[in-house]
Write a protein that holds these residues in place. Structure first.
Motif, PDB file in Angstrom:
ATOM      1  N   CYS A   1       0.855  -1.191   0.000  1.00 14.22           N
ATOM      2  CA  CYS A   1       0.000   0.000   0.000  1.00 14.22           C
ATOM      3  C   CYS A   1       0.890   1.240   0.000  1.00 14.22           C
ATOM      4  N   PRO A   2       0.650   2.174  -0.927  1.00 13.34           N
ATOM      5  CA  PRO A   2       1.457   3.392  -0.955  1.00 13.34           C
ATOM      6  C   PRO A   2       1.171   4.327   0.224  1.00 13.34           C
ATOM      7  N   ASN A   3       0.070   4.081   0.943  1.00 10.38           N
ATOM      8  CA  ASN A   3      -0.305   4.935   2.066  1.00 10.38           C
ATOM      9  C   ASN A   3       0.306   4.461   3.388  1.00 10.38           C
ATOM     10  N   CYS A   4       0.124   3.166   3.713  1.00 10.80           N
ATOM     11  CA  CYS A   4       0.579   2.673   5.021  1.00 10.80           C
ATOM     12  C   CYS A   4       1.672   1.612   4.925  1.00 10.80           C
ATOM     13  N   GLY A   5       1.943   1.094   3.732  1.00 15.23           N
ATOM     14  CA  GLY A   5       2.982   0.098   3.543  1.00 15.23           C
ATOM     15  C   GLY A   5       2.555  -1.334   3.803  1.00 15.23           C
ATOM     16  N   HIS A   6       1.284  -1.554   4.195  1.00 18.51           N
ATOM     17  CA  HIS A   6       0.792  -2.920   4.427  1.00 18.51           C
ATOM     18  C   HIS A   6       0.930  -3.724   3.135  1.00 18.51           C
ATOM     19  N   ASP A   7       1.092  -5.053   3.261  1.00 15.03           N
ATOM     20  CA  ASP A   7       1.402  -5.859   2.077  1.00 15.03           C
ATOM     21  C   ASP A   7       0.234  -6.664   1.517  1.00 15.03           C
ATOM     22  N   ARG A   8      -1.012  -6.402   1.919  1.00 14.44           N
ATOM     23  CA  ARG A   8      -2.178  -7.112   1.361  1.00 14.44           C
ATOM     24  C   ARG A   8      -3.227  -6.095   0.943  1.00 14.44           C
ATOM     25  N   ALA A   9      -3.879  -6.392  -0.180  1.00 15.83           N
ATOM     26  CA  ALA A   9      -4.952  -5.524  -0.663  1.00 15.83           C
ATOM     27  C   ALA A   9      -5.975  -6.358  -1.425  1.00 15.83           C
ATOM     28  N   ARG A  10      -7.227  -5.954  -1.332  1.00 13.81           N
ATOM     29  CA  ARG A  10      -8.266  -6.523  -2.195  1.00 13.81           C
ATOM     30  C   ARG A  10      -8.088  -5.896  -3.568  1.00 13.81           C
ATOM     31  N   TYR A  11      -8.477  -6.621  -4.604  1.00 11.59           N
ATOM     32  CA  TYR A  11      -8.333  -6.055  -5.933  1.00 11.59           C
ATOM     33  C   TYR A  11      -9.500  -6.447  -6.826  1.00 11.59           C
ATOM     34  N   GLU A  12      -9.702  -5.660  -7.842  1.00 10.81           N
ATOM     35  CA  GLU A  12     -10.626  -6.001  -8.925  1.00 10.81           C
ATOM     36  C   GLU A  12     -10.055  -5.429 -10.204  1.00 10.81           C
ATOM     37  N   MET A  13     -10.424  -6.042 -11.314  1.00 10.76           N
ATOM     38  CA  MET A  13      -9.915  -5.608 -12.603  1.00 10.76           C
ATOM     39  C   MET A  13     -11.098  -5.177 -13.461  1.00 10.76           C
ATOM     40  N   LYS A  14     -10.942  -4.033 -14.137  1.00  9.86           N
ATOM     41  CA  LYS A  14     -12.011  -3.516 -14.988  1.00  9.86           C
ATOM     42  C   LYS A  14     -11.432  -3.065 -16.318  1.00  9.86           C
ATOM     43  N   GLN A  15     -12.207  -3.262 -17.354  1.00  8.62           N
ATOM     44  CA  GLN A  15     -11.831  -2.805 -18.687  1.00  8.62           C
ATOM     45  C   GLN A  15     -12.391  -1.396 -18.848  1.00  8.62           C
ATOM     46  N   ILE A  16     -11.537  -0.365 -18.686  1.00  5.65           N
ATOM     47  CA  ILE A  16     -12.027   1.014 -18.763  1.00  5.65           C
ATOM     48  C   ILE A  16     -11.507   1.738 -19.997  1.00  5.65           C
ATOM     49  N   ARG A  17     -10.605   1.098 -20.714  1.00  2.35           N
ATOM     50  CA  ARG A  17     -10.068   1.699 -21.939  1.00  2.35           C
ATOM     51  C   ARG A  17     -10.507   0.856 -23.118  1.00  2.35           C
ATOM     52  N   ALA A  18      -9.899   1.056 -24.259  1.00  2.67           N
ATOM     53  CA  ALA A  18     -10.264   0.304 -25.459  1.00  2.67           C
ATOM     54  C   ALA A  18     -10.083  -1.194 -25.224  1.00  2.67           C
ATOM     55  N   ALA A  19     -10.858  -1.988 -25.939  1.00  4.87           N
ATOM     56  CA  ALA A  19     -10.837  -3.435 -25.740  1.00  4.87           C
ATOM     57  C   ALA A  19      -9.482  -4.057 -26.063  1.00  4.87           C
ATOM     58  N   ASP A  20      -8.698  -3.409 -26.893  1.00  9.29           N
ATOM     59  CA  ASP A  20      -7.396  -3.979 -27.244  1.00  9.29           C
ATOM     60  C   ASP A  20      -6.300  -3.578 -26.253  1.00  9.29           C
ATOM     61  N   GLU A  21      -6.649  -2.873 -25.189  1.00  5.28           N
ATOM     62  CA  GLU A  21      -5.689  -2.504 -24.155  1.00  5.28           C
ATOM     63  C   GLU A  21      -5.971  -3.311 -22.894  1.00  5.28           C
ATOM     64  N   SER A  22      -4.960  -3.443 -22.034  1.00  7.56           N
ATOM     65  CA  SER A  22      -5.107  -4.271 -20.843  1.00  7.56           C
ATOM     66  C   SER A  22      -6.079  -3.642 -19.839  1.00  7.56           C
ATOM     67  N   GLU A  23      -6.558  -4.492 -18.934  1.00  4.31           N
ATOM     68  CA  GLU A  23      -7.466  -4.027 -17.897  1.00  4.31           C
ATOM     69  C   GLU A  23      -6.717  -3.170 -16.880  1.00  4.31           C
ATOM     70  N   THR A  24      -7.475  -2.351 -16.142  1.00  8.33           N
ATOM     71  CA  THR A  24      -6.915  -1.557 -15.052  1.00  8.33           C
ATOM     72  C   THR A  24      -7.176  -2.294 -13.746  1.00  8.33           C
ATOM     73  N   ARG A  25      -6.164  -2.373 -12.895  1.00  6.47           N
ATOM     74  CA  ARG A  25      -6.287  -3.036 -11.599  1.00  6.47           C
ATOM     75  C   ARG A  25      -6.561  -1.991 -10.519  1.00  6.47           C
ATOM     76  N   PHE A  26      -7.635  -2.207  -9.752  1.00  4.91           N
ATOM     77  CA  PHE A  26      -8.004  -1.324  -8.651  1.00  4.91           C
ATOM     78  C   PHE A  26      -7.746  -2.068  -7.341  1.00  4.91           C
ATOM     79  N   PHE A  27      -7.038  -1.420  -6.418  1.00  7.12           N
ATOM     80  CA  PHE A  27      -6.668  -2.023  -5.142  1.00  7.12           C
ATOM     81  C   PHE A  27      -7.298  -1.253  -3.987  1.00  7.12           C
ATOM     82  N   THR A  28      -7.589  -1.978  -2.898  1.00  3.07           N
ATOM     83  CA  THR A  28      -8.019  -1.388  -1.632  1.00  3.07           C
ATOM     84  C   THR A  28      -7.239  -2.079  -0.537  1.00  3.07           C
ATOM     85  N   CYS A  29      -6.468  -1.306   0.203  1.00  2.00           N
ATOM     86  CA  CYS A  29      -5.648  -1.856   1.288  1.00  2.00           C
ATOM     87  C   CYS A  29      -6.555  -2.473   2.353  1.00  2.00           C
ATOM     88  N   VAL A  30      -6.227  -3.686   2.795  1.00  2.00           N
ATOM     89  CA  VAL A  30      -7.037  -4.335   3.822  1.00  2.00           C
ATOM     90  C   VAL A  30      -6.784  -3.740   5.204  1.00  2.00           C
TER      91      VAL A  30
END
Length: 108
Positions: free
Chosen positions: A68-97
């Motif tokens: 985590c860039p905020n507290c340095g903890h080493d675990r986070a929940r994540y989800e992946m979403k396609q927010i750009r063009a279909a031929d580009e990779s998904e964006t990973r969204f993290f939430t520090c546990v």
């Protein structure tokens, strides 16, 4: 749902016939084939917000090892979403546990 034989666009029902909104093509409705069609009419498509207040954080999505860039903890929940063009990779969204800080990662 019915599609136009001439241009392939989706048709709508109007006074007993199917009418294409794009090219104007019309064809008669067929009660036998329409009996097999599935509609959303009368279905509850929005049951409102989901109450997650009593769900344990460990049960909300998968976790991964990431700092985590905020507290340095080493675990986070994540989800992946396609927010750009279909031929580009998904964006990973993290939430520090630990601190609930949220951030995202994109492939560049």
């Amino acid at each position: 749902m019915e599609f136009c034989d001439e241009c392939g666009s989706m048709m709508h029902s109007q006074e007993g016939v199917w009418v294409c909104g794009s090219c104007g093509f019309e064809k008669a409705r067929d009660a036998d084939s329409e009996a097999d069609m599935v509609t959303t009419e009368g279905q509850d498509t929005d049951s409102g917000p989901v109450d997650m207040s009593e769900v344990d954080d460990a049960e909300i999505g998968p976790t991964t090892t990431v700092n985590c860039p905020n507290c340095g903890h080493d675990r986070a929940r994540y989800e992946m979403k396609q927010i750009r063009a279909a031929d580009e990779s998904e964006t990973r969204f993290f939430t520090c546990v630990e601190c609930d800080h949220k951030w995202r990662e994109d492939d560049h």
